[in-house]
Enzyme design. Structure first.
Site, PDB file in Angstrom:
ATOM      1  CD  GLN A  51      -2.874  -0.978   2.416  1.00  0.00           C
ATOM      2  OE1 GLN A  51      -2.526  -1.521   3.446  1.00  0.00           O
ATOM      3  NE2 GLN A  51      -4.007  -0.284   2.328  1.00  0.00           N
ATOM      4  CG  HIS A 138      -7.850  -5.783   5.507  1.00  0.00           C
ATOM      5  ND1 HIS A 138      -9.001  -5.381   4.867  1.00  0.00           N
ATOM      6  CD2 HIS A 138      -6.886  -4.911   5.117  1.00  0.00           C
ATOM      7  CE1 HIS A 138      -8.740  -4.315   4.125  1.00  0.00           C
ATOM      8  NE2 HIS A 138      -7.453  -4.005   4.260  1.00  0.00           N
TER       9      HIS A 138
END
Ligand code: NI
Length: 182
Positions: A51, A138
């Site tokens: 990310q 996640h």
């Protein structure tokens, strides 16, 4: 210390394969420090290296979410693997820093056990429940390019795409980051 820009969907870098960390060296330590700073600056519950544009197999989970003692900023998970998932499921809305303002219901195992390496290069195992277990699952998904948008039906997927596109056009995708996003 540096706060890094967060890669947002639909940036294809979120789907890139990740590679295991070969050695915990100064470069990896600096990356992890920046990831922790970035996660806190964004009020995230967790953050994966992919990310922030790195292909290294690393994620961090916010200290409180990970049940760490006060003052410990984050759980550092290098080359992590989920070694066990409990059978009991937990429903809940899930967010992601790469999908600002989007929350979707995702069923996850209520309990999860993770094996990973810390910044000291030592392997450890940790078991999480509830939000911690959800964060583990996640973030582990991020390392295989699996994203929130893959867990919804076609209609909801189009809605999310439109919403993110509109937000990006307005240039307000940095705002309103809610808690429990990773
Ligand atoms: Ni995420």
């Amino acid at each position: 210390m540096a706060i890094l820009p967060i890669v947002k969907y639909p940036d294809p870098r979120l789907r890139q394969p990740t590679v295991p960390v070969a050695r915990v060296d100064d470069e990896i330590r600096a990356l992890v420090r920046d990831m922790i700073d970035t996660m806190y600056a964004s009020n995230g519950a967790g953050l994966a290296a992919i990310q922030v544009g790195s292909d290294q197999r690393i994620f961090v989970i916010e200290g409180q979410v990970a049940g760490l003692p006060e003052g410990a900023p984050a759980l550092v998970c290098i080359n992590p693997e989920i070694v066990w998932l409990g059978a009991e499921l937990d429903g809940g809305d899930e967010g992601c820093l790469s999908f600002p303002g989007i929350f979707v219901p995702v069923k996850r195992a209520l309990r999860a056990r993770l094996r990973a390496m810390g910044l000291d290069g030592q392997l450890y195992e940790v078991e999480g429940e509830g939000l911690f277990a959800r964060a583990i699952q996640h973030e582990q998904d991020h390392l295989t390019g699996r994203l929130l948008i893959d867990m919804v039906g076609a209609l909801k997927r189009e809605m999310i795409k439109r919403k993110l596109k509109r937000a990006a056009e307005r240039g307000d995708d940095e705002d309103e980051v809610a808690e429990a996003e990773g």
